[in-house]
Design a protein around this motif. Sequence first.
Motif, PDB file in Angstrom:
ATOM      1  N   THR A 204       0.956  -1.022   0.056  1.00 25.16           N
ATOM      2  CA  THR A 204      -0.071   0.054   0.132  1.00 25.16           C
ATOM      3  C   THR A 204       0.875   1.166  -0.104  1.00 25.16           C
ATOM      4  O   THR A 204       1.636   1.296   0.868  1.00 25.16           O
ATOM      5  N   LEU A 205       0.604   2.251  -0.923  1.00 21.68           N
ATOM      6  CA  LEU A 205       1.405   3.213  -1.214  1.00 21.68           C
ATOM      7  C   LEU A 205       0.474   4.532  -0.985  1.00 21.68           C
ATOM      8  O   LEU A 205      -0.763   4.731  -1.503  1.00 21.68           O
ATOM      9  N   LYS A 206       1.079   5.635  -0.419  1.00 22.16           N
ATOM     10  CA  LYS A 206       0.224   6.792  -0.243  1.00 22.16           C
ATOM     11  C   LYS A 206       0.808   8.030  -0.557  1.00 22.16           C
ATOM     12  O   LYS A 206       2.054   8.209  -0.371  1.00 22.16           O
ATOM     13  N   THR A 207       0.105   9.018  -1.446  1.00 28.03           N
ATOM     14  CA  THR A 207       0.562  10.070  -1.691  1.00 28.03           C
ATOM     15  C   THR A 207       0.016  11.110  -1.210  1.00 28.03           C
ATOM     16  O   THR A 207      -1.049  10.906  -0.355  1.00 28.03           O
ATOM     17  N   GLN A 208      -0.027  12.459  -1.735  1.00 26.97           N
ATOM     18  CA  GLN A 208      -0.787  13.772  -1.063  1.00 26.97           C
ATOM     19  C   GLN A 208      -2.020  13.459  -1.317  1.00 26.97           C
ATOM     20  O   GLN A 208      -3.178  13.677  -0.395  1.00 26.97           O
ATOM     21  N   ARG A 209      -2.445  12.716  -2.468  1.00 23.75           N
ATOM     22  CA  ARG A 209      -4.020  12.647  -2.782  1.00 23.75           C
ATOM     23  C   ARG A 209      -4.646  11.332  -3.122  1.00 23.75           C
ATOM     24  O   ARG A 209      -5.707  11.187  -3.095  1.00 23.75           O
ATOM     25  N   LEU A 210      -3.655  10.395  -2.882  1.00 18.68           N
ATOM     26  CA  LEU A 210      -3.916   9.107  -3.270  1.00 18.68           C
ATOM     27  C   LEU A 210      -3.446   7.903  -2.453  1.00 18.68           C
ATOM     28  O   LEU A 210      -2.667   8.221  -1.689  1.00 18.68           O
ATOM     29  N   ILE A 211      -4.240   6.991  -2.466  1.00 15.06           N
ATOM     30  CA  ILE A 211      -3.827   5.712  -1.827  1.00 15.06           C
ATOM     31  C   ILE A 211      -3.817   4.777  -2.808  1.00 15.06           C
ATOM     32  O   ILE A 211      -4.928   4.395  -3.515  1.00 15.06           O
ATOM     33  N   LEU A 212      -2.703   4.126  -3.065  1.00 11.00           N
ATOM     34  CA  LEU A 212      -2.401   2.875  -3.914  1.00 11.00           C
ATOM     35  C   LEU A 212      -2.408   1.596  -3.092  1.00 11.00           C
ATOM     36  O   LEU A 212      -1.604   1.354  -2.153  1.00 11.00           O
ATOM     37  N   ARG A 213      -3.413   0.721  -3.372  1.00 11.83           N
ATOM     38  CA  ARG A 213      -3.760  -0.437  -2.178  1.00 11.83           C
ATOM     39  C   ARG A 213      -4.011  -1.714  -3.222  1.00 11.83           C
ATOM     40  O   ARG A 213      -4.521  -1.552  -4.482  1.00 11.83           O
ATOM     41  N   PRO A 214      -4.091  -2.933  -2.743  1.00 11.41           N
ATOM     42  CA  PRO A 214      -4.421  -3.988  -3.598  1.00 11.41           C
ATOM     43  C   PRO A 214      -6.152  -3.913  -3.678  1.00 11.41           C
ATOM     44  O   PRO A 214      -6.833  -3.345  -2.938  1.00 11.41           O
ATOM     45  N   PHE A 215      -6.535  -4.530  -4.778  1.00  8.62           N
ATOM     46  CA  PHE A 215      -8.155  -4.448  -5.037  1.00  8.62           C
ATOM     47  C   PHE A 215      -8.745  -5.225  -4.102  1.00  8.62           C
ATOM     48  O   PHE A 215      -7.950  -6.623  -3.776  1.00  8.62           O
ATOM     49  N   SER A 216      -9.915  -5.051  -3.820  1.00  8.23           N
ATOM     50  CA  SER A 216     -10.734  -6.156  -2.863  1.00  8.23           C
ATOM     51  C   SER A 216     -12.227  -5.985  -3.753  1.00  8.23           C
ATOM     52  O   SER A 216     -12.548  -5.188  -4.453  1.00  8.23           O
ATOM     53  N   LEU A 217     -12.931  -7.139  -3.339  1.00  7.47           N
ATOM     54  CA  LEU A 217     -14.298  -7.322  -4.298  1.00  7.47           C
ATOM     55  C   LEU A 217     -15.199  -6.293  -3.700  1.00  7.47           C
ATOM     56  O   LEU A 217     -16.174  -6.040  -4.500  1.00  7.47           O
ATOM     57  N   GLU A 218     -15.050  -5.667  -2.539  1.00  9.71           N
ATOM     58  CA  GLU A 218     -16.016  -4.569  -2.439  1.00  9.71           C
ATOM     59  C   GLU A 218     -15.704  -3.372  -3.171  1.00  9.71           C
ATOM     60  O   GLU A 218     -16.659  -2.181  -3.002  1.00  9.71           O
ATOM     61  N   ASP A 219     -14.594  -3.443  -3.958  1.00  8.62           N
ATOM     62  CA  ASP A 219     -14.382  -2.109  -4.808  1.00  8.62           C
ATOM     63  C   ASP A 219     -15.353  -2.266  -6.304  1.00  8.62           C
ATOM     64  O   ASP A 219     -15.222  -1.200  -6.993  1.00  8.62           O
ATOM     65  N   ALA A 220     -16.191  -3.310  -6.436  1.00  8.98           N
ATOM     66  CA  ALA A 220     -16.702  -3.492  -7.716  1.00  8.98           C
ATOM     67  C   ALA A 220     -17.419  -2.338  -8.065  1.00  8.98           C
ATOM     68  O   ALA A 220     -17.293  -1.775  -9.274  1.00  8.98           O
ATOM     69  N   ASP A 221     -18.380  -1.736  -7.249  1.00 10.78           N
ATOM     70  CA  ASP A 221     -19.348  -0.736  -7.640  1.00 10.78           C
ATOM     71  C   ASP A 221     -18.671   0.364  -8.168  1.00 10.78           C
ATOM     72  O   ASP A 221     -18.943   1.123  -8.933  1.00 10.78           O
ATOM     73  N   GLU A 222     -17.397   0.981  -7.437  1.00  5.75           N
ATOM     74  CA  GLU A 222     -16.814   1.985  -7.578  1.00  5.75           C
ATOM     75  C   GLU A 222     -15.782   1.828  -8.930  1.00  5.75           C
ATOM     76  O   GLU A 222     -15.821   2.783  -9.567  1.00  5.75           O
ATOM     77  N   VAL A 223     -15.260   0.714  -9.265  1.00  7.15           N
ATOM     78  CA  VAL A 223     -14.549   0.407 -10.380  1.00  7.15           C
ATOM     79  C   VAL A 223     -15.528   0.467 -11.522  1.00  7.15           C
ATOM     80  O   VAL A 223     -15.274   1.109 -12.601  1.00  7.15           O
ATOM     81  N   TYR A 224     -16.890  -0.099 -11.504  1.00  5.52           N
ATOM     82  CA  TYR A 224     -17.487  -0.221 -12.735  1.00  5.52           C
ATOM     83  C   TYR A 224     -18.060   1.337 -12.717  1.00  5.52           C
ATOM     84  O   TYR A 224     -18.110   1.883 -13.884  1.00  5.52           O
ATOM     85  N   ARG A 225     -18.507   1.932 -11.636  1.00  4.60           N
ATOM     86  CA  ARG A 225     -19.153   3.506 -11.995  1.00  4.60           C
ATOM     87  C   ARG A 225     -18.118   4.485 -12.104  1.00  4.60           C
ATOM     88  O   ARG A 225     -18.283   5.386 -13.016  1.00  4.60           O
ATOM     89  N   ASN A 226     -16.836   4.452 -11.921  1.00  4.70           N
ATOM     90  CA  ASN A 226     -15.891   5.420 -11.928  1.00  4.70           C
ATOM     91  C   ASN A 226     -14.967   5.117 -13.194  1.00  4.70           C
ATOM     92  O   ASN A 226     -14.510   6.465 -13.673  1.00  4.70           O
ATOM     93  N   PHE A 227     -14.654   4.366 -13.568  1.00  4.18           N
ATOM     94  CA  PHE A 227     -14.000   4.154 -14.829  1.00  4.18           C
ATOM     95  C   PHE A 227     -14.256   2.828 -15.824  1.00  4.18           C
ATOM     96  O   PHE A 227     -14.001   2.996 -16.904  1.00  4.18           O
ATOM     97  N   ALA A 228     -14.704   1.714 -15.103  1.00  3.65           N
ATOM     98  CA  ALA A 228     -14.671   0.424 -16.052  1.00  3.65           C
ATOM     99  C   ALA A 228     -15.979   0.460 -17.151  1.00  3.65           C
ATOM    100  O   ALA A 228     -15.794  -0.227 -18.050  1.00  3.65           O
ATOM    101  N   SER A 229     -16.873   1.382 -16.849  1.00 11.45           N
ATOM    102  CA  SER A 229     -18.159   1.423 -17.638  1.00 11.45           C
ATOM    103  C   SER A 229     -17.824   2.714 -18.758  1.00 11.45           C
ATOM    104  O   SER A 229     -19.036   2.704 -19.466  1.00 11.45           O
ATOM    105  N   ASP A 230     -16.985   3.256 -18.658  1.00  6.40           N
ATOM    106  CA  ASP A 230     -16.605   4.174 -19.698  1.00  6.40           C
ATOM    107  C   ASP A 230     -15.809   3.683 -20.840  1.00  6.40           C
ATOM    108  O   ASP A 230     -14.563   3.674 -20.634  1.00  6.40           O
ATOM    109  N   GLU A 231     -16.414   3.615 -22.012  1.00  9.21           N
ATOM    110  CA  GLU A 231     -15.819   3.126 -23.095  1.00  9.21           C
ATOM    111  C   GLU A 231     -14.494   4.101 -23.463  1.00  9.21           C
ATOM    112  O   GLU A 231     -13.518   3.723 -24.077  1.00  9.21           O
ATOM    113  N   GLN A 232     -14.615   5.361 -23.228  1.00  7.58           N
ATOM    114  CA  GLN A 232     -13.646   6.148 -23.523  1.00  7.58           C
ATOM    115  C   GLN A 232     -12.452   6.075 -22.874  1.00  7.58           C
ATOM    116  O   GLN A 232     -11.137   6.333 -23.189  1.00  7.58           O
TER     117      GLN A 232
END
Length: 317
Positions: A8-36
Motif C-alpha cells: 500500500t502506497l500513499k501520496t498527497q491525494r492518493l492511496i494505492l492499495r490491493p483491490f478487494s471485491l468491495e471495490d466492484a461498484d466504484e470500479v464499474y461506476r468510476n472508470f470501467a463502464s466508460d468506453e472512452q
Amino acid sequence: MSSIEVPTLKTQRLILRPFSLEDADEVYRNFASDEQVTRFLAFDPPRNVSEARDTINTWCMYCSVPAYFHWAIELIPLGEVIGSLRGIVTEATSVASLDACIGRPWWNQGLMTEALAAVMPFFFNTLSISCLTACHHPDCPAAGHILRNFGFQPEGIRRRQGYSNQGVYDEICYSLLRSEYEQIQEDPDRALWETLYQKALSVLNPREISSCIEAGGVGAALYTASRHIYTGVCIDTACTLGMCAERNAIAHMITCGEQEILRIVAVGSHGQILSPCGACREMLMQLGPNARNIQVLLSREPWTVMTLQDLLPNWWY
C-alpha cells in the motif's frame, strides 16, 4: 523472484492499495463502464457491477503470482477507487511493464503522474529491476506526455503489436533504465530537461517550403514560469527574413500571453544540442531583468547547463 505482496502506497491525494471485491461498484461506476477509458485496455470491460466483481476477482488471483503487481488507485478526498495501475515483471530480463487507467472526471489533474511517482521507487528500489517499460495507444498521447516527464525515453513504434478490446494497433513504447532513474533521483531537474529535449526533437521536420524557404531543420523547446512548454522550428529564407527555432518558440510563447522563460534547448536534425546564436541570446536577454537567469542546455554528454548570463556576459544594456 521471491513472493512480495502488493504494498500500500500513499501520496498527497492518493492511496494505492490491493483491490478487494468491495471495490466492484466504484470500479464499474468510476472508470470501467466508460468506453472512452476502457477502449485503450486489453481486458473486456464489465457490463455491470457483477462482472466488475468477477474482473476484480481475476486481478486478485493474479496478484498471488510473484511477478504481478496491481494497485487500486483510491482518491483520498473522495474515498473511492478511480483507476488502476499494474506492473508485470519479466524475471529473465528484470524488466517491469506498466499499464494504467483513470476515470475520465479525473483526467488532466496530475493524478496519474502522482500514482506513477509512487510506484517507481518500489520497482527500482524494492524489486531492483533494471528497466521500466510502458506502451500506449496512438490516440492516448497524454500517456506519452506523463512518461516523458519522468525521463522515459521513446523506444519507437511496435507495429501491430498492441492489443486492446478494440483490436490490434501500433503501440508507442517508452523505457527507463535503472541508471537513468538513479541519475534523475540525483538531479530531479534532469527529467524536465529530458522532456524539453524530446519536445524539441519532436518538432524536427526538415523540409522545403518553396524555392526560397526551408524549415524544420532545428527544433527548440522552452519552459516558462507558468510551467508551460512552447516549441518552434527554424525558418531559413533566401534573405534575412527567417528566424531561428529559439526565436520561433519565443514568438509562440508571447502569442500565448507569456513572457518569462526558465529553460530552453535547441536540437539539430541529428539530435545534437545546439547553442543559441548571438541573435537568439540577445532576444532572450531583452525579455526582462530575470532573463539573465534563463538556463540553457548545451550538452547531454557530458551534462552541461549554463545560464544566459554566462553565455552573454557584459551585456550592453
